[in-house]
Design an enzyme around this catalytic site. Structure first.
Site, PDB file in Angstrom:
ATOM      1  N   GLU A  21      29.501 -19.405 -15.026  1.00  0.00           N
ATOM      2  CA  GLU A  21      29.946 -18.093 -15.513  1.00  0.00           C
ATOM      3  C   GLU A  21      28.881 -17.019 -15.286  1.00  0.00           C
ATOM      4  O   GLU A  21      29.204 -15.892 -14.916  1.00  0.00           O
ATOM      5  CB  GLU A  21      30.324 -18.157 -16.998  1.00  0.00           C
ATOM      6  CG  GLU A  21      31.512 -19.059 -17.322  1.00  0.00           C
ATOM      7  CD  GLU A  21      32.845 -18.558 -16.778  1.00  0.00           C
ATOM      8  OE1 GLU A  21      32.910 -17.445 -16.234  1.00  0.00           O
ATOM      9  OE2 GLU A  21      33.843 -19.306 -16.896  1.00  0.00           O
ATOM     10  N   ARG A  59      29.934 -13.991 -12.695  1.00  0.00           N
ATOM     11  CA  ARG A  59      30.118 -12.665 -13.317  1.00  0.00           C
ATOM     12  C   ARG A  59      28.856 -11.814 -13.193  1.00  0.00           C
ATOM     13  O   ARG A  59      28.887 -10.707 -12.657  1.00  0.00           O
ATOM     14  CB  ARG A  59      30.486 -12.823 -14.794  1.00  0.00           C
ATOM     15  CG  ARG A  59      31.759 -13.632 -14.986  1.00  0.00           C
ATOM     16  CD  ARG A  59      32.268 -13.547 -16.402  1.00  0.00           C
ATOM     17  NE  ARG A  59      33.162 -14.678 -16.689  1.00  0.00           N
ATOM     18  CZ  ARG A  59      34.155 -14.650 -17.553  1.00  0.00           C
ATOM     19  NH1 ARG A  59      34.409 -13.562 -18.234  1.00  0.00           N
ATOM     20  NH2 ARG A  59      34.909 -15.717 -17.767  1.00  0.00           N
ATOM     21  N   ASP A  90      39.602 -25.281  -8.503  1.00  0.00           N
ATOM     22  CA  ASP A  90      40.002 -24.085  -7.746  1.00  0.00           C
ATOM     23  C   ASP A  90      38.979 -23.427  -6.811  1.00  0.00           C
ATOM     24  O   ASP A  90      39.092 -23.462  -5.591  1.00  0.00           O
ATOM     25  CB  ASP A  90      40.591 -23.027  -8.702  1.00  0.00           C
ATOM     26  CG  ASP A  90      39.749 -22.763  -9.959  1.00  0.00           C
ATOM     27  OD1 ASP A  90      38.619 -23.252 -10.021  1.00  0.00           O
ATOM     28  OD2 ASP A  90      40.239 -22.046 -10.857  1.00  0.00           O
ATOM     29  N   GLU A  93      44.932 -14.102 -11.021  1.00  0.00           N
ATOM     30  CA  GLU A  93      45.187 -14.898  -9.807  1.00  0.00           C
ATOM     31  C   GLU A  93      46.464 -14.506  -9.065  1.00  0.00           C
ATOM     32  O   GLU A  93      46.511 -14.562  -7.825  1.00  0.00           O
ATOM     33  CB  GLU A  93      45.220 -16.393 -10.147  1.00  0.00           C
ATOM     34  CG  GLU A  93      43.860 -16.977 -10.545  1.00  0.00           C
ATOM     35  CD  GLU A  93      43.423 -16.628 -11.967  1.00  0.00           C
ATOM     36  OE1 GLU A  93      44.289 -16.206 -12.770  1.00  0.00           O
ATOM     37  OE2 GLU A  93      42.221 -16.755 -12.275  1.00  0.00           O
ATOM     38  N   THR A 115      34.582 -15.333  -6.581  1.00  0.00           N
ATOM     39  CA  THR A 115      35.743 -15.750  -7.380  1.00  0.00           C
ATOM     40  C   THR A 115      35.955 -14.875  -8.614  1.00  0.00           C
ATOM     41  O   THR A 115      36.930 -15.041  -9.336  1.00  0.00           O
ATOM     42  CB  THR A 115      35.642 -17.249  -7.754  1.00  0.00           C
ATOM     43  OG1 THR A 115      36.903 -17.694  -8.245  1.00  0.00           O
ATOM     44  CG2 THR A 115      34.550 -17.488  -8.785  1.00  0.00           C
TER      45      THR A 115
HETATM   46  C1  DMJ Z   1      37.677 -15.761 -13.495  1.00  0.00           C
HETATM   47  O1  DMJ Z   1      36.522 -15.764 -14.251  1.00  0.00           O
HETATM   48  C2  DMJ Z   1      37.448 -16.345 -12.139  1.00  0.00           C
HETATM   49  O2  DMJ Z   1      38.466 -15.957 -11.303  1.00  0.00           O
HETATM   50  C3  DMJ Z   1      37.355 -17.841 -12.152  1.00  0.00           C
HETATM   51  O3  DMJ Z   1      37.239 -18.382 -10.866  1.00  0.00           O
HETATM   52  C4  DMJ Z   1      38.559 -18.420 -12.805  1.00  0.00           C
HETATM   53  N1  DMJ Z   1      38.912 -17.811 -14.039  1.00  0.00           N
HETATM   54  C5  DMJ Z   1      38.758 -16.426 -14.280  1.00  0.00           C
HETATM   55  C6  DMJ Z   1      40.009 -15.592 -14.241  1.00  0.00           C
HETATM   56  O4  DMJ Z   1      41.153 -16.176 -14.628  1.00  0.00           O
END
Ligand code: DMJ
Length: 637
Positions: free
Chosen positions: A263, A267, A397, A531, A617
């Site tokens: 995370e 982020r 994912d 998503e 992501t």
């Molecule tokens: C985000 O923090 C990122 O996209 C992560 O890869 C998956 N979950 C959340 C959003 O749903």
């Protein structure tokens, strides 16, 4: 007066001393001098005096806060690996693999001292270049490595925000109006956060206060960092300046909690890197690198596969307690570091970041995979898979996403990533992809050979990923992958369309006659996730089929109707109820991803062109590497 040399005569010194007396006198003098000099070091606080005698140890601001303790490169290893991954060279230690690079020899401070918040803020202010020129030499408040920002920008093929001259299939005014609406939503989300929760990690719009949580090791301002590039992109200039000022003044890295490696990486590191590449402001580069250093102890494991949690104070690491046997690392977590870590090396000149993620890649390349599939859990100690649970949704994912994006980010030179991506996709298609009796294509989850006919909201990013990857597939498969991407995206739209709110549930099933709907209340919530609109954005760019903008607009309307509250946006607990029950959280990814992808969906293709950028992501844009060294083995990316 001439003195005659008479044998046996020893002349007296000018002071009338003979040689033995002179020797004794010198001995006495030197003893006295040694005594006085040594006494300086025995004084209670001799640091001031020492400064006169000892060479200063220079400490570039911005390299503080690397913890020393178990697991830290400067300390003894917690676990001694039989075949350890290369240890992170501590700041100040030469990385043997990069001795050839003159840039590395500029040197890193050896033992960083923690900097107090005010010093940090001052350093950050003084280091902001205000346009990103090339810092030629390390100065107060800068890093001892220069990155040629202008050269980087000159290699982009499109202006960052696009030229905004080309038309689209829809009347410009409608597209513009819709884009403006999305911008207004971002402005509202930001202002609500600023008003009630500035500096906290997230806004709680119902209670009108902030939430810190425990995912980020004591770091604050996750919403600020996650919002920077979206504010910039939307040209919300005042808001961007507010966010930047907060980073300069208040984003402190001298924290001591336990953090999620994943995370913090996607982020914070992702957000700071993007902010730097978009603006050239040194403060973002400096903080990204410093924070990256704090994550390195997570990699101190026998296999080099990092654990999920790193302790910023002690430098120790651990696995999440809730994983299988409480000792597993998660594929989507350790597999979603590659993009950011290569950029950390690119921007710092420190190869340790790139080495860490390349090691993970090599490890995964070699290890046996059941039917070519990658299970979600692995032991970072033994290197064995734990359980055979495979998912393109949660836990798996973004590992797949980072393979194809590593290929693209390397300007299509990272063939290992490319091969691994298409091999994995083939296995996924063979074993996981299904078509429901009603004709909906979905990706099931695999448990040791049995399928759960379920798709998580998280798995809906895969439509976009498969579309993105279709262009570089073998020629005879391109059309097939484009179609697969479109079908999966259509299914995800169905999961929205079959709800009362037109927002999709956290998970939806294909069994017992039900299709694309949640089967229990515990899976019926929507937490502002991105998503589905992410896939709409990629499919729009690939096809320009207006249906994707229509579907995107449906989401905008639904967000406005069901998720907008007086003090920000909130998730809802049941997408099948038209009376919303809000969850009191404005997720940071709503500002980083959901609103950004929606905005891009209604923008021209050359705004953050996919020729120049890949999105991490968390939707933070990172540039494709076309530096001179790329492709000659010298490039970091
Ligand atoms: C985000 O923090 C990122 O996209 C992560 O890869 C998956 N979950 C959340 C959003 O749903």
């Amino acid at each position: 007066m001439l003195m005659r040399k008479v044998p046996g005569f020893v002349p007296a010194s000018p002071w009338g001393l003979r040689l033995p007396q002179k020797f004794l006198f010198l001995l006495f003098l030197s003893g006295l001098f040694t005594l006085c000099f040594g006494a300086l070091f025995l004084l209670p606080n001799s640091s001031r005096l020492k400064r006169f005698f000892l060479a200063p140890r220079t400490q570039p601001p911005g390299l503080e806060g690397v913890p020393e303790g178990p697991g830290h490169p400067l300390a003894g290893e917690q676990e001694s690996p039989p075949n350890p991954a290369p240890a992170a060279p501590a700041p100040g230690e030469e990385d043997p693999s990069s001795l050839a690079s003159p840039r590395r020899r500029k040197g890193w401070a050896r033992r960083p001292q923690p900097t107090r918040p005010r010093e940090e803020a001052t350093a950050a202010r003084s280091s902001s270049s205000g346009g990103g020129g090339r810092a030629e030499a390390p100065q107060e408040g800068s890093l001892p490595f220069s990155f040629d920002f202008h050269a980087f920008r000159s290699r982009l093929r499109h202006p960052v925000l696009g030229t905004r001259t080309r038309g689209s299939e829809e009347p410009q005014s409608l597209v513009q109006t819709r884009r403006e609406k999305i911008k207004e939503m971002m402005q509202f989300a930001w202002q609500s956060y600023k008003r009630y929760a500035m500096g906290k990690n997230e806004l709680q719009p119902l209670t009108k206060d902030g939430y810190q949580g425990n995912m980020f090791g004591g770091l604050s301002g996750a919403t600020v960092i996650d919002s920077l590039d979206t504010l910039y992109l939307m040209e919300l200039k005042e808001e961007f300046q507010e966010a930047k000022a907060w980073v300069e003044e208040n984003f402190h890295l001298n924290v001591s909690g336990e953090a999620s490696l994943f995370e913090v990486n996607i982020r914070y590191i992702g957000g700071l890197l993007s902010a730097f590449y978009l603006t050239g402001e040194e403060v973002f580069r400096m903080k990204a690198i410093k924070l990256g250093e704090k994550l390195l102890p997570a990699f101190n494991t026998p296999t080099g596969i990092p654990k999920g949690v790193v302790n910023f104070k002690s430098g120790s690491n651990r696995s999440w307690g809730w994983t299988t046997t409480g000792s597993s690392s998660i594929l989507a977590e350790f597999g979603s570091l590659h993009l950011e870590f290569l950029h950390l090396s690119e921007l710092s000149g420190n190869q340790v970041f790139a080495e860490k993620v390349r090691h993970i890649r090599k490890f995964l390349r070699k290890i046996d995979k059941p039917f070519g599939l990658y299970p979600n859990f692995i032991s970072p100690v033994s290197g064995n898979w734990i359980q055979h649970h495979v998912s393109v949704g949660g836990l798996g994912d973004s590992f797949y996403e980072y393979l194809i994006k590593s290929w693209l980010m390397s300007a299509k030179t990272d063939t290992e990533a490319k091969d691994m991506y298409y091999e994995a996709l083939t296995a996924i298609e063979t074993h996981l992809v299904n078509v429901s009796p009603g004709g909906l294509t979905y990706i099931a989850e695999w448990r040791g050979g049995n399928l759960d006919h379920k798709m998580g909201h998280l798995a809906c990013f895969s439509g976009g990923m498969i579309a993105l990857g279709a262009e570089d597939a073998e020629e005879d498969k391109r059309a097939h992958y484009r179609e697969l991407a479109a079908q999966i995206t259509k299914t995800c739209h169905e999961s929205y369309d079959r709800s009362d709110t037109k927002l999709g549930p956290e998970a939806f099933w294909f069994n017992s006659g039900k299709e694309a709907v949640a089967t229990q209340l515990s899976e019926s919530y929507y937490i502002l996730r991105p998503e589905v609109v992410e896939s709409y954005m990629y499919l729009w760019r690939q096809t320009h089929n207006p249906i994707y903008r229509e579907w995107g607009w449906e989401v905008v309307m639904a967000l406005e109707k069901y998720c907008r509250t007086e003090a920000g946006f909130a998730g809802i607990q049941d997408v099948y109820s038209s009376i919303p029950n809000h969850d009191n959280k404005q997720q940071t990814f709503f500002l980083a991803e959901t609103l950004k992808y929606l905005y891009l969906l209604f923008s021209e293709d050359d705004m953050l062109s996919l020729e120049d950028w890949v999105f991490n992501t968390e939707a933070h844009p990172l540039p494709v590497n076309r530096s001179d060294s790329a492709g000659r083995g010298g490039g970091h990316l």
